[in-house]
Design an enzyme around this catalytic site. Structure first.
Site, PDB file in Angstrom:
ATOM      1  N   ALA A 136       0.676  -0.975  -0.165  1.00 29.47           N
ATOM      2  CA  ALA A 136       0.283  -0.165   0.007  1.00 29.47           C
ATOM      3  C   ALA A 136       0.521   0.849   0.205  1.00 29.47           C
ATOM      4  O   ALA A 136       0.208   2.040  -0.758  1.00 29.47           O
ATOM      5  CB  ALA A 136      -0.911   0.037   1.643  1.00 29.47           C
ATOM      6  N   ARG A 137       1.896   1.331   0.991  1.00 30.92           N
ATOM      7  CA  ARG A 137       2.948   2.219   1.550  1.00 30.92           C
ATOM      8  C   ARG A 137       3.823   2.942   0.245  1.00 30.92           C
ATOM      9  O   ARG A 137       4.093   4.459   0.256  1.00 30.92           O
ATOM     10  CB  ARG A 137       2.681   2.498   2.529  1.00 30.92           C
ATOM     11  CG  ARG A 137       4.503   1.862   2.326  1.00 30.92           C
ATOM     12  CD  ARG A 137       4.854   1.202   3.668  1.00 30.92           C
ATOM     13  NE  ARG A 137       6.153   0.077   4.280  1.00 30.92           N
ATOM     14  CZ  ARG A 137       6.349   0.119   4.981  1.00 30.92           C
ATOM     15  NH1 ARG A 137       6.144   0.306   6.217  1.00 30.92           N
ATOM     16  NH2 ARG A 137       7.286  -1.149   4.995  1.00 30.92           N
ATOM     17  N   GLU A 138       3.693   1.739  -0.870  1.00 35.97           N
ATOM     18  CA  GLU A 138       4.584   1.998  -2.125  1.00 35.97           C
ATOM     19  C   GLU A 138       4.190   3.446  -2.820  1.00 35.97           C
ATOM     20  O   GLU A 138       3.905   2.329  -3.807  1.00 35.97           O
ATOM     21  CB  GLU A 138       5.561   0.499  -2.668  1.00 35.97           C
ATOM     22  CG  GLU A 138       5.604   0.194  -1.159  1.00 35.97           C
ATOM     23  CD  GLU A 138       6.056  -0.751  -1.657  1.00 35.97           C
ATOM     24  OE1 GLU A 138       6.158  -1.717  -2.810  1.00 35.97           O
ATOM     25  OE2 GLU A 138       6.826  -1.981  -1.270  1.00 35.97           O
ATOM     26  N   SER A 170       8.395  -0.036  -4.236  1.00 32.09           N
ATOM     27  CA  SER A 170       9.042   1.086  -3.913  1.00 32.09           C
ATOM     28  C   SER A 170      10.022   0.514  -2.578  1.00 32.09           C
ATOM     29  O   SER A 170       8.888   0.264  -1.170  1.00 32.09           O
ATOM     30  CB  SER A 170       8.315   2.332  -4.082  1.00 32.09           C
ATOM     31  OG  SER A 170       9.496   3.000  -3.218  1.00 32.09           O
ATOM     32  N   TYR A 199      17.800 -11.047   0.865  1.00 32.35           N
ATOM     33  CA  TYR A 199      17.170 -12.340   1.862  1.00 32.35           C
ATOM     34  C   TYR A 199      16.299 -13.632   1.379  1.00 32.35           C
ATOM     35  O   TYR A 199      15.568 -12.739   0.720  1.00 32.35           O
ATOM     36  CB  TYR A 199      17.478 -11.910   3.725  1.00 32.35           C
ATOM     37  CG  TYR A 199      16.062 -10.517   3.385  1.00 32.35           C
ATOM     38  CD1 TYR A 199      14.789 -10.735   2.774  1.00 32.35           C
ATOM     39  CD2 TYR A 199      16.003  -8.811   3.971  1.00 32.35           C
ATOM     40  CE1 TYR A 199      14.282  -9.578   3.070  1.00 32.35           C
ATOM     41  CE2 TYR A 199      15.817  -8.663   3.846  1.00 32.35           C
ATOM     42  CZ  TYR A 199      14.510  -8.432   2.977  1.00 32.35           C
ATOM     43  OH  TYR A 199      13.386  -7.246   3.255  1.00 32.35           O
ATOM     44  N   GLU A 250      12.258  -2.506  -7.150  1.00 32.31           N
ATOM     45  CA  GLU A 250      11.930  -2.176  -6.942  1.00 32.31           C
ATOM     46  C   GLU A 250      12.601  -0.647  -7.141  1.00 32.31           C
ATOM     47  O   GLU A 250      13.833  -0.573  -7.758  1.00 32.31           O
ATOM     48  CB  GLU A 250      12.923  -2.221  -5.302  1.00 32.31           C
ATOM     49  CG  GLU A 250      13.026  -3.796  -4.862  1.00 32.31           C
ATOM     50  CD  GLU A 250      11.616  -3.517  -3.938  1.00 32.31           C
ATOM     51  OE1 GLU A 250      11.304  -1.721  -3.326  1.00 32.31           O
ATOM     52  OE2 GLU A 250      11.225  -4.056  -3.783  1.00 32.31           O
TER      53      GLU A 250
END
Ligand code: NAG
Length: 422
Positions: free
Chosen positions: A183-185, A309, A363, A385
């Site tokens: 959501a926050r990207e 992001s 990772y 990204e």
């Protein structure tokens, strides 16, 4: 007092209240081994990780958010593990307020100029859906807007099919792109919208629609996205409440919810973790929707990109164990092709793109869309990204034009690669 000033003051008050929860939260960069950083991810808010190849410490580094209450305990923990750290931001609430006031400014500038959408602002889910419908009406020969289904909270998830042959030429390859699973990207939906724009409005390279069919999902997780706009800027997950513990910790990490090594480790079964994998694979309606769209065209889909992001990386499979798929070499080459095209247009201060296996660069991860799409047979699949510069996913709207433009160059290079490798 002028109406404008009163308006601004009201905005400021609203903005202040909403972001208070992050008052005094600080951002730290902490270095460690891949395992150490992965462990943090289960219990801390990791905003992103930087590959060891890029960091001064020569180790993997995570950018983490520490609240005033938990800060001392965590710093003591880092000390005890010999994990070096530095503070990079003093007050997250301040950064969020700056971003929001810039966005309010940018949106009203766009409105004044009479455009429905601009590349210098972040828009809400409704505005984005309206924009897609407009494109569908204006370009009916190439754009089909599909109402794919409802999110957990009942928002209409739309995607567009772009095709000069109405998706009927089964010999054409398909490219699938999604955005805002996290959501926050926020910078990811503009990139998706710009790709649509370049394919159907500005038509910068007709070969890309003559030769390829496209599926683009600009807001895959609208509940989370709206929640991040109206309640909590740092929200990452969906907003579902179908799991045990949902009252306290709603939502699932959509990019840990795909059925590929789901639940085997390297994600979290704790609902309060930001990488909570969900009660079962494909528990999230939003993620089932991506699954269904992908499977519908899977035989001819050549390239899948999930926009995220941030961190300037093209990451490919397998994230669950760090080995390479059978086509690892060309997967890497195509990634390099896209990354190089982006780097050519990038700002000087941006990090150069890194292309690599997700588990080796960062990772281990399980249940990701990148691994699942590769496993169901799409040859080229990536987590992309985008750049965050010094802002991370709070990248101010004044940078979106740069990011959408340079990323388009990468997508174009990827599409050309697909055409030339058929
Ligand atoms: C690693 O995982 C992939 C699936 O993601 C699987 O095909 C492969 O066999 C695994 N390799 C090893 C060595 O476990």
């Amino acid at each position: 007092m002028s109406r404008l000033v009163i308006g601004l003051l009201l905005c400021a008050a609203v903005v202040y209240g909403k972001h208070e929860q992050y008052e005094g939260h600080q951002l730290y960069r902490v270095a460690g081994s891949s395992q150490e950083i992965a462990l943090l991810e289960a219990s801390l808010d990791i905003l992103s990780a930087s590959p060891a190849a890029r960091t001064a410490s020569g180790k993997l580094e995570a950018l983490v958010r520490l609240s005033p209450e938990e800060k001392h305990a965590w710093l003591a923990y880092f000390d005890s593990k010999n994990m070096p750290y530095t503070k990079v931001a003093d007050n997250l609430a301040e950064i969020i307020r700056d971003e929001e006031s810039q966005n309010i400014e940018a949106m009203s500038a766009a409105k004044r100029s009479g455009r429905s959408i601009s590349w210098d602002a972040y828009y809400g889910h409704d505005e984005i859906n309206a924009h897609l419908d407009e494109l569908g009406e204006k370009y009916p020969d190439v754009v089909t807007v599909i109402n794919a289904g409802l999110s957990y909270e009942g928002r209409q998830i739309k995607y567009v099919r772009i095709s000069t042959t109405r998706f009927e030429n089964l010999r054409k390859p398909v490219i699938v792109i999604d955005a805002a699973v996290h959501a926050r990207e926020w910078v990811t939906p503009p990139v998706a919208l710009y790709i649509i724009n370049q394919l159907v409005v500005d038509v910068v390279n007709k070969r890309l629609t003559d030769g390829i069919d496209w599926i683009i999902i600009p807001v895959a997780n609208p509940d989370g996205y709206e929640y991040s706009r109206t309640e909590n800027r740092m929200w990452r997950k969906t907003r579902s409440r179908s799991h045990v513990g949902a009252d306290e910790c709603p939502g699932v990490d959509g990019n840990r919810n795909f059925d590929h090594y789901w639940g085997t480790s390297a994600a979290s079964s704790n609902p309060c973790s930001i990488i909570y994998e969900g009660p079962s694979a494909f528990s999230e309606p939003e993620i089932r929707l991506i699954r269904d769209v992908v499977l519908r065209h899977v035989e001819r889909t050549q390239l899948y990109i999930s926009l995220h992001s941030f961190g300037n990386m093209f990451l490919y499979a397998w994230g669950n164990n760090g080995t390479l798929p059978s086509n690892g070499l060309v997967l890497h080459l195509a990634g390099i092709r896209m990354a190089t095209a982006i780097d050519k247009l990038a700002l000087d201060k941006a990090d150069r793109y890194i292309v690599g296996n997700a588990a080796n660069v960062l990772y281990y991860t399980t249940g990701t869309s990148r691994d699942w799409t590769r496993a169901v047979g799409i040859p080229y699949t990536y987590t992309l990204e985008l750049p965050g510069y010094e802002y991370g996913f709070l990248v101010p709207p004044s940078y979106t034009r740069q990011i959408v433009t340079e990323t388009w160059a990468g997508i174009e290079a990827g599409a050309e690669y697909i055409l030339s490798s058929l």
